[in-house]
Design a protein around this motif. Sequence first.
Motif, PDB file in Angstrom:
ATOM      1  N   ASN A 165     -10.199   0.346  -0.919  1.00 45.30           N
ATOM      2  CA  ASN A 165      -9.163   0.760  -1.859  1.00 45.30           C
ATOM      3  C   ASN A 165      -8.119  -0.323  -2.079  1.00 45.30           C
ATOM      4  OD1 ASN A 165      -7.780   2.707  -3.555  1.00 45.30           O
ATOM      5  ND2 ASN A 165      -6.285   2.938  -1.881  1.00 45.30           N
ATOM      6  N   VAL A 166      -8.079  -1.296  -1.160  1.00 46.30           N
ATOM      7  CA  VAL A 166      -7.012  -2.305  -1.258  1.00 46.30           C
ATOM      8  C   VAL A 166      -7.567  -3.730  -1.409  1.00 46.30           C
ATOM      9  CG1 VAL A 166      -5.333  -0.911   0.001  1.00 46.30           C
ATOM     10  CG2 VAL A 166      -6.881  -2.438   1.255  1.00 46.30           C
ATOM     11  N   SER A 167      -8.882  -3.909  -1.500  1.00 46.31           N
ATOM     12  CA  SER A 167      -9.415  -5.270  -1.583  1.00 46.31           C
ATOM     13  C   SER A 167     -10.700  -5.294  -2.399  1.00 46.31           C
ATOM     14  CB  SER A 167      -9.677  -5.847  -0.178  1.00 46.31           C
ATOM     15  OG  SER A 167     -10.686  -5.111   0.473  1.00 46.31           O
ATOM     16  N   ALA A 168     -11.026  -6.489  -2.887  1.00 38.38           N
ATOM     17  CA  ALA A 168     -12.263  -6.722  -3.641  1.00 38.38           C
ATOM     18  C   ALA A 168     -12.708  -8.153  -3.403  1.00 38.38           C
ATOM     19  CB  ALA A 168     -12.052  -6.451  -5.130  1.00 38.38           C
ATOM     20  N   MET A 169     -14.018  -8.398  -3.571  1.00 36.98           N
ATOM     21  CA  MET A 169     -14.597  -9.720  -3.335  1.00 36.98           C
ATOM     22  C   MET A 169     -15.165 -10.279  -4.641  1.00 36.98           C
ATOM     23  SD  MET A 169     -15.347 -12.213  -1.306  1.00 36.98           S
ATOM     24  CE  MET A 169     -15.055 -11.466   0.315  1.00 36.98           C
ATOM     25  N   VAL A 214       0.852  -1.186   0.000  1.00 35.89           N
ATOM     26  CA  VAL A 214       0.000   0.000   0.000  1.00 35.89           C
ATOM     27  C   VAL A 214       0.890   1.239   0.000  1.00 35.89           C
ATOM     28  CG1 VAL A 214      -1.820   1.263   1.204  1.00 35.89           C
ATOM     29  CG2 VAL A 214      -1.796  -1.249   1.266  1.00 35.89           C
ATOM     30  N   PHE A 215       0.672   2.089  -1.000  1.00 38.61           N
ATOM     31  CA  PHE A 215       1.432   3.334  -1.107  1.00 38.61           C
ATOM     32  C   PHE A 215       0.485   4.520  -0.948  1.00 38.61           C
ATOM     33  CE2 PHE A 215       3.567   0.107  -3.657  1.00 38.61           C
ATOM     34  CZ  PHE A 215       4.849   0.144  -3.125  1.00 38.61           C
ATOM     35  N   PRO A 216       0.972   5.588  -0.370  1.00 39.01           N
ATOM     36  CA  PRO A 216       0.101   6.753  -0.181  1.00 39.01           C
ATOM     37  C   PRO A 216      -0.282   7.378  -1.522  1.00 39.01           C
ATOM     38  CG  PRO A 216       2.373   7.276   0.442  1.00 39.01           C
ATOM     39  CD  PRO A 216       2.326   5.816   0.198  1.00 39.01           C
ATOM     40  N   ASN A 217      -1.510   7.889  -1.536  1.00 35.71           N
ATOM     41  CA  ASN A 217      -2.044   8.594  -2.716  1.00 35.71           C
ATOM     42  C   ASN A 217      -2.185   7.698  -3.942  1.00 35.71           C
ATOM     43  OD1 ASN A 217      -2.045  11.040  -1.197  1.00 35.71           O
ATOM     44  ND2 ASN A 217       0.137  11.352  -1.714  1.00 35.71           N
ATOM     45  N   MET A 218      -2.230   6.421  -3.704  1.00 35.35           N
ATOM     46  CA  MET A 218      -2.425   5.485  -4.798  1.00 35.35           C
ATOM     47  C   MET A 218      -3.883   5.006  -4.807  1.00 35.35           C
ATOM     48  SD  MET A 218       0.338   5.170  -6.554  1.00 35.35           S
ATOM     49  CE  MET A 218       2.099   5.474  -6.423  1.00 35.35           C
TER      50      MET A 218
END
Length: 340
Positions: free
Chosen positions: A291-295, A265-269
Motif C-alpha cells: 500500500n505504500v511502495s511500488a517497484m 502514512v495515514f490510516p484508512n488511506m
Amino acid sequence: MKTLHVLLHLSVFAVMVSTQQVDEPVTYSCTEGYEFSVEEQECKDINECETLPDACKGGMSCINHYGGYFCLPQNAQIIMSNGEEETTTTTTRPPVPHFIPLPAIPNPNHRSNYQTVSNQARVTSVQCPVGFSADEFNFCRDVDECLLSSYMCQWQCVNQPGSYSCICPEGYQLQGTRMCQDINECETGPNCREDQMCWNYFGGYRCYPRNPCQEPYVQTGEGRCSCQSLSACRGLPPSIIYKYMSITSERSVPADIFQIQATSVFPNMHNTFRIKAGNEDGQFFLRRSSNVSAMLVMTRPLIGPREHVLDLEMVTQNSALSYRSSSLLRLTIIVGPYTF
C-alpha cells in the motif's frame, strides 16, 4: 605459446668425375649459397649475414646456416642436431663437401652440378620467446593474442610484439589487466558550475541544476519542489521530487531498477501508483509492492547513450472522507554507452 618444431634439411652435394682430356679447362660449380675456394680447393658456405647489409630487419638477428640464412629475435635459441644428441647453439659452421672437378656445362639454366656426398646437418627446432611461434620457414612470428578469444579484454585488445594489452574507452580506466572501471568525474574535479550538481553515470557525467523547481513551485529541500499556492497549483501535484539514476547499456530484462515509497502514512488511506509520463514506448512497468511502495521494472533493454525521464505518480485517497491527493517523482535515467 606453442613452439613449432620445424625441420629444415640442408645439404650440400658434390659429384666427382674426372675428365678424359688433360688439356680441357676445368670449371668448379657449387650449390647455391656456396662458393668455390681456390686456396682451400673446396666449396665454402657464403655468410649472407656479412655480405647482405639488410639481411634482417626490425631488430631481428641474422643466423647464417648451410647455403642460406634466417632471421630470429635477439633472444631466440637454435637447437642443432646431426642425428645424435641435440645441442643448443647460436652459431653455425657449414660442413665441408667432397667434390671432383667437372668440365664446364654450357647450360645457363643449370645452377649446380654437385650431388651430396657430405655429412648432413639439420635444424630440429627453433625455440621462440614467449609471444612468438615458429612458422614453416623457422621464422619466429608474433602471435596475435587478440585473435585467440573475444574475452581477452573487456573492451578492446591491442596486439603488441610478443604480447598484448587491453585499453578502455573514454570515461573508464583499466582495472587489473583486462577489466574497465568507470571513472567518477564528479570526484576527480569540478566539472559543473556552482549552481549545478554533478551526476556521474557509467562512462561519463552530467550537470543538473541544483534548483530544478519551476513556477509555481519553489524549492523546499534538495531535489524537492512544493507548490505554495492552492489556486496556482489547481490540477497539479502539490509536490515534485527529482531523482537520478544510472544503468549500463543493454541491461538484461526484466529488471527491478527503482523503488518508490510513501514518506507519510495515514490510516484508512489507499495509495495507487502509475507511470504518468515518459513511457510511451512501453519500456517500463510499475509494479505495486504494498500500500505504500511500488517497484519500477524495466521490461525492454535500453541502448545508450541516452536519457529517459519518467514521471512516477502516487495517488492517495480516502473514499469515506472524499479525500484525494497526489505526489510526483520525476526520475531521470541515464543509460551509459557500454554494457559495463
